[in-house]
Design an enzyme around this catalytic site. Structure first.
Site, PDB file in Angstrom:
ATOM      1  N   ASP A   1       0.867  -1.159   0.000  1.00 29.25           N
ATOM      2  CA  ASP A   1       0.000   0.000   0.000  1.00 29.25           C
ATOM      3  C   ASP A   1       0.918   1.227   0.000  1.00 29.25           C
ATOM      4  OD1 ASP A   1      -2.302   1.597   0.231  1.00 29.25           O
ATOM      5  OD2 ASP A   1      -2.218   1.539   2.423  1.00 29.25           O
TER       6      ASP A   1
ATOM      7  N   ASP B   1      -0.104   4.874   1.501  1.00 35.18           N
ATOM      8  CA  ASP B   1      -0.256   5.718   2.689  1.00 35.18           C
ATOM      9  C   ASP B   1      -0.025   4.916   3.967  1.00 35.18           C
ATOM     10  OD1 ASP B   1      -1.126   8.230   1.391  1.00 35.18           O
ATOM     11  OD2 ASP B   1      -2.822   7.008   0.752  1.00 35.18           O
TER      12      ASP B   1
END
Length: 570
Positions: free
Chosen positions: A124, A126
């Site tokens: 991912d 963030d």
């Protein structure tokens, strides 16, 4: 030699642990010389001698056994003296106990996993590759608060409320209909003392009256992804971006109550949710971060080092994020460099997780460097290209990256990890930045001594409660009051309102339960990978079940005196 996730130094202390456990037996040997006939104090204190482990009983618990002990008790005054003698000697011994410090850069295992088996690494963006400063939460709070005022016509005086950095923690539940923020444990029980209406705690008596106890029935708990939908009245806040949302909900509730304004809690929840969504969806936050990236992004060097180490060892890498390309490109260029895309075999933006993992209908769409969307059909996912949306089933078909040779990292236990481990057999790694703070607190002597004595005191209460004479019961009740007074301290040391992310008083939190189910490994930062080579196997600690005897002293996963790399040379 591969580094160890469970250090040899801990194993070498086995003899020392057993010796320290004997101090409790010595206490009892002295007591046995007097006519104290109870055998209930045959207890394994190995775990206590390690600092915070559970006290495990090794004696029979049958009612007839307890009855025989009670019937053999001496007179009340003599029994009282003996109970207090055991109490003071146990406390004296626990005060001398010290434990190894846990290294916050350790990778912790819920499930056995070897890096030898991992060929493909997914990320991912963030709070996995990009870590943000506390300024970002203030930014999100302020923008959403202003949207409530300008778009939803909330009172102008709400601008007086500022973001409170240490108010909420991740993993809390919010009762949408009652406007209550609370912490729930792994067994669906509310932790009393952690229920807040607005910015103020709700009394235990009121909580028990509202819920007819402390248990939250399954049918009103949040759904699989932590959302309040389909009749569920609870919403669980699982990602780090939700901290400003919880604080804003609490502040607006506080304002309405202070001014005796009658309001509908469901409408408030939906309005705050929409305001927070606008901060993200309309790009307001993205533009603000891009305009002042030095202020908002941190931990860049570690992510860069991890990616380059993986690339140098020939590992495949991919990125799947819900964030837009411009935002990701700006951040990754800052963290890694302009050539960041050369490190990834596949890059997917605006993936719409968790829908990406379940909805087969959305096809991939190619995005140009300038953000333009192309209309051509995607027959393969090419290195250097950027793709939008799509779905995991098409991703698996085009790449062939299936099963346990894939390891995916994310910070959101539901949106990033749950479907991958349950439906597709990928290995999963959870990024939990809060670990650093919590481990630092757990390493303090204050915490070690407090938890060691609390566990020892609990053991005393458990064992000595069988003495039913009034004098003995008075002593045990005094111990129970001391235990109840200590328990809030174990909460407040982490967060004054809600305590630890991982624990209620003694049970794991609901967050911990989901973490252990959906993440094979977890760590404070992706940079923890730098401490291990690619031959390393992560082993979960074998913690005794309640009916099991401890065959080996409880081991810390890492100690501060030696990093994982150092341990490979032991």
């Amino acid at each position: 030699m591969a580094p160890l996730s469970l250090p040899i130094s801990s194993l070498l202390k086995h003899t020392d642990c057993l010796q320290r456990a004997n101090i409790f037996r010595n206490v009892l040997q002295g007591l046995r010389q007097r006519p104290f006939r109870s055998r209930l104090w045959k207890r394994n204190f190995v775990a206590v001698s390690r600092g915070v482990g559970p006290l495990l009983s090794q004696q029979p618990r049958a009612k007839n056994y307890a009855a025989s002990v009670c019937s053999s008790s001496a007179d009340g005054q003599d029994m009282t003296e003996r109970l207090w003698s055991i109490y003071h000697e146990t406390k004296r011994q626990t005060e001398a106990i010290s434990t190894d410090s846990v290294d916050p850069d350790t990778i912790f295992a819920n499930n056995e996993m070897s890096l030898q088996d991992i060929e493909i690494y997914g990320f991912d963006y963030d709070y996995t590759l990009a870590f943000y400063s506390s300024h970002l939460h203030t930014l999100i709070f302020n923008i959403a608060r202003d949207i409530l005022i300008t778009k939803h016509r909330y009172p102008e005086d709400l601008r007086k409320y500022e973001y409170i950095p240490k108010f909420a923690i991740r993993g809390l539940h919010y009762d949408v209909q009652k406007a209550l923020l609370m912490k729930i444990d792994a067994f669906h029980y509310i932790q009393l003392g952690t229920v807040y209406r607005g910015l103020h705690p709700v009394s235990d008596e009121e909580v028990i009256a509202m819920y007819e106890g402390c248990h939250v029935p399954l049918e009103i708990m949040s759904d699989f992804y932590g959302k309040s939908s389909h009749g569920h009245t609870m919403k669980q806040f699982m990602d780090i971006f939700s901290l400003p949302e919880m604080t804003l909900l609490s502040c607006v509730n506080d304002f309405f109550m202070k001014h005796n304004i009658d309001y509908e809690p469901v409408h408030l929840y939906k309005d705050v949710k929409e305001a927070i969504r606008d901060v993200h969806v309309k790009g307001i936050m993205y533009r603000a971060v891009e305009a002042d990236i030095d202020k908002y992004i941190c931990y860049g060097e570690q992510s860069q080092a991890v990616l380059k180490k993986l690339s140098a060892h020939g590992k495949k890498m991919f990125l799947i994020t819900n964030s837009p390309f411009d935002f990701v490109d700006r951040g990754m260029s800052y963290i890694v460099g302009k050539d960041w895309r050369d490190l990834f075999d596949v890059v997917i933006v605006q993936a719409d997780k968790p829908g990406f993992f379940n909805d087969r209908r959305k096809p991939f769409r190619r995005v140009t460097d300038k953000g333009a969307l192309l209309w051509d059909r995607i027959h393969r996912l090419e290195k250097g290209q950027i793709y939008k949306q799509g779905n995991l089933y098409e991703f698996l078909r085009l790449t062939g990256w299936r099963g346990s040779r894939v390891l995916y990292f994310g910070d959101h236990i539901y949106s990033d990890l749950a479907d991958l481990t349950l439906k597709h057999g990928w290995r999963t790694g959870a990024i939990i930045p809060e670990l650093r703070k919590e481990i630092k607190i757990m390493n303090t002597q204050q915490y070690v001594h407090m938890m060691t004595w609390l566990q020892a005191l609990t053991g005393l209460i458990e064992q000595m409660q069988v003495h039913r004479d009034p004098a003995s019961q008075a002593v045990v009740q005094e111990w129970i009051r001391e235990r109840e007074a200590m328990r809030p301290q174990t909460k407040d040391i982490f967060n004054a309102q809600f305590g630890s992310l991982f624990r209620t008083y003694h049970n794991p939190t609901y967050f911990s339960r989901r973490l252990s189910r959906f993440a094979d490994i977890y760590m404070a930062s992706i940079s923890c990978l730098l401490n291990y080579d690619f031959q390393h196997t992560f082993f979960p600690r074998r913690t005794p079940l309640q009916h099991e005897s401890p065959f080996w002293p409880e081991q810390s996963p890492a100690v501060s005196s030696a990093s994982p790399q150092d341990q490979s040379r032991v």
